[in-house]
Write an enzyme that holds these catalytic residues in place. Structure first.
Site, mmCIF file in Angstrom:
data_model
loop_
_atom_site.group_PDB
_atom_site.id
_atom_site.type_symbol
_atom_site.label_atom_id
_atom_site.label_comp_id
_atom_site.label_asym_id
_atom_site.label_seq_id
_atom_site.Cartn_x
_atom_site.Cartn_y
_atom_site.Cartn_z
ATOM 1 C CB CYS A 391 39.616 -13.319 -15.763
ATOM 2 S SG CYS A 391 41.396 -13.031 -15.686
ATOM 3 C CG HIS A 520 39.157 -11.455 -19.965
ATOM 4 N ND1 HIS A 520 38.264 -10.998 -19.018
ATOM 5 C CD2 HIS A 520 40.388 -11.385 -19.399
ATOM 6 C CE1 HIS A 520 38.938 -10.655 -17.929
ATOM 7 N NE2 HIS A 520 40.220 -10.885 -18.132
ATOM 8 C CD GLU A 522 35.348 -10.923 -21.092
ATOM 9 O OE1 GLU A 522 35.255 -12.173 -21.028
ATOM 10 O OE2 GLU A 522 35.961 -10.243 -20.244
HETATM 11 N N1 GLN Z 1 43.042 -10.281 -10.450
HETATM 12 C C1 GLN Z 1 43.251 -11.470 -11.198
HETATM 13 C C2 GLN Z 1 44.648 -11.553 -11.776
HETATM 14 O O1 GLN Z 1 45.321 -10.584 -11.920
HETATM 15 C C3 GLN Z 1 42.225 -11.621 -12.298
HETATM 16 C C4 GLN Z 1 42.348 -10.578 -13.353
HETATM 17 C C5 GLN Z 1 41.111 -10.457 -14.200
HETATM 18 O O2 GLN Z 1 40.032 -10.896 -13.830
HETATM 19 N N2 GLN Z 1 41.250 -9.827 -15.342
HETATM 20 O O3 GLN Z 1 45.116 -12.618 -12.102
#
Ligand code: GLN
Length: 543
Positions: A391, A520, A522
């Site tokens: 992410c 994600h 994970e």
């Molecule tokens: N801050 C970034 C976004 O909002 C990544 C979010 C995250 O890593 N979950 O897009």
């Protein structure tokens, strides 16, 4: 129509202190019933007023676990998914806030037909409706309901009241497990049962008697202690279960089943004994306890000075995914948390990363520490260290590439630099409106989306599929204006969401393993099925 099944419910409550292991106990019970060939689901009832876990600071709450249907839930839900090896959804999660919100919405829609809407019975009735609904949705023989918090406190009373009411409605279908703590004070040197006796009394005072006590603590339950628990808590001796600390949470299903916990609760529920096939769990535990080598991973991010405990909690699924993948390769994972701010204060320090087998940058928000993270990513790219970016880790890898390979020095994310001339990571108009209007709760890009993979890439080889589905939780996106340029220069765009044409995965050509995912992965790693990207990342780290 198949004959309807008699659904059974096991409530798991905690005594004496929080963090006693209710979540893992609940998940382990689920694993045991699955190994008995029953259909199982698990719910978490959290006492706080927040509608979901998404609006809470991770330092306060731990990880936000995202379900396929985009619910932002508690990390215990991740344990259920991992131990049960099944997908859960928003039916499996409730908070006090969510329950009240529904009752109030019902009232506004005249659903109570002019009656006075009361805390009791209407709130517990809504809780019961949700529990039964989840059991039905998952067509579960056994539904495990974990009540957050500890008995004796004010906040979870209405959940306990709902449990009591369910027991009254169908006494043969409801069982209660008290997971309690038996301290071993240093100056005494033996386990003390009194706090658990008090917890059991507190449970009695809300009309519930435990059918089983899971006695957590540093030591095994010995005979005198067992005797005391049984007599003073009104629980049969055979149902006082010893649950001492063990090196890995994945041993707990095995440890509990050694004491025949599954059948003992089936008996309470008026069901016949059943065989348990725990072979998979035994083999898995063997892998964990007998590693053949080590793999040393640096997890780089902004870390707050609150100690390892909270920190590890905030990245629970990432840690579990690393473990699953490492154990798959018969390696023991050694994780080190690196505060990226040290590379801002002292850029030369980034060379210390040479001492690790690979680098992970997990999800995150905001500006703190990100220049340090970008330095670490540059090091991984240039020095050919295996890299997995999750992410924010994908977004920052893209920014690093545009800055240092495409030479656009001001490249940034609008999350940190709203007016940047090179918005490699930007925001779509809907999301911008959410932020402008303070619509924060439940409005990120959440839950499962399809991702089409490009053939002939490491990512495609890892998944062994053309189309996959992965879970998201972010507000910002890769800006397609930069897509062709990064791809042509070697940071290949290898995963795309077919409906929205959004970039989901980037992968560096000419590198042992350098992958960034907008989603994600994970969240979908399971003990017996490590996530393919984590698996191949660890594989590259070991190569
Ligand atoms: N801050 C970034 C976004 O909002 C990544 C979010 C995250 O890593 N979950 O897009």
């Amino acid at each position: 129509m198949p004959a309807s099944i008699q659904r059974k419910f096991i409530f798991v409550v905690g005594g004496v202190l929080s963090g006693v292991g209710k979540g893992v106990t609940s998940a382990s019970l689920g694993a045991i019933y699955k190994a008995k060939g029953l259909r199982v689901t698990a719910l978490k009832a959290d006492p706080y007023v927040n509608v979901d876990a998404g609006t809470m600071n991770p330092i306060e709450h731990g990880e936000v676990f995202v379900t396929n249907d985009g619910d932002e839930t508690d990390q215990d839900m991740g344990n259920y998914e991992r131990f049960l090896d099944t997908d859960l959804d928003s039916n499996n999660y409730m908070t006090t806030g969510r329950v009240y919100l529904k009752v109030i919405e019902n009232e506004r829609q005249m659903k109570y037909k002019g009656r006075c809407v009361q805390v009791v019975p209407h709130i517990p009735e809504e809780i019961i409706r949700r529990i039964r609904e989840a059991a039905k949705r998952h067509d579960a023989h056994i539904t495990i309901v974990e009540i957050g918090g500890t008995v004796g406190e004010y906040e979870n009373l209405l959940f306990l009241e709902a449990a009591r009411m369910m027991k009254l409605q169908s006494p043969a279908d409801v069982a209660f497990v008290l997971v309690s703590y038996l301290p071993v004070p240093a100056h005494i040197g033996e386990m003390k049962t009194k706090p658990t006796q008090h917890a059991s009394r507190a449970l009695n005072s809300v009309g519930i008697n435990a059918d089983m006590i899971v006695a957590r603590g540093r030591l095994e339950l010995d005979k005198p202690r067992l005797e005391k628990l049984a007599v003073f808590c009104g629980v049969s001796r055979e149902n006082c279960i010893s649950a001492p600390d063990v090196p890995s949470i994945y041993q707990i299903p095995v440890k509990l089943e050694e004491q025949d916990v599954g059948n003992k609760l089936l008996k309470v529920l008026g069901m016949k004994r059943r065989q348990t096939d725990m072979k998979k769990w035994h083999d898995f535990v063997h892998r964990i306890l007998q590693p053949e080598r080590e793999v040393k991973i640096a997890v780089v991010g902004k870390y707050f000075g609150t100690g390892d405990f909270t920190l590890a909690d905030s990245y629970h699924s990432v840690i579990e995914a690393i473990k699953h993948a490492s154990w798959h390769h018969r390696a023991k994972p050694v994780l080190e948390w690196i505060d990226s701010e040290r590379y801002e204060a002292n850029p030369a320090k980034v060379k210390e990363l040479a001492g690790y087998d690979g680098l992970i940058v997990p999800g995150g928000f905001g500006s703190r520490g990100i220049e340090g993270i970008i330095r670490a990513i540059k090091f991984a790219r240039e020095e050919k260290k295996p890299y997995l970016g999750l992410c924010y880790g994908m977004q920052l890898a893209s920014i690093e590439f545009v800055r240092h390979v495409l030479g656009k020095k001001t490249a940034h994310t609008v999350e940190v630099s709203p007016d940047t001339a090179e918005p490699v990571i930007h925001i779509n108009p809907n999301q911008a409106a959410n932020v402008r209007n303070n619509r924060y709760g439940g409005t990120m890009r959440l839950g499962a989306y399809d991702c089409a993979l490009r053939r002939g890439t490491k990512t495609h080889a890892a998944y062994g599929a053309d189309l996959v589905s992965e879970r998201h939780r972010h507000r910002y996106e890769f800006n397609n204006e930069y897509r062709e340029a990064i791809d042509a220069a070697g940071l290949r765009v290898v995963g795309i969401n077919p409906e929205s044409d959004l970039v989901e995965i980037v992968e560096l050509a000419e590198h042992p393993f350098f992958v960034g995912t907008q989603f994600h992965p994970e969240f979908q790693s399971r003990p017996f099925r490590p996530h393919p990207l984590f698996r191949d990342f660890i594989g590259a780290c070991l190569a």
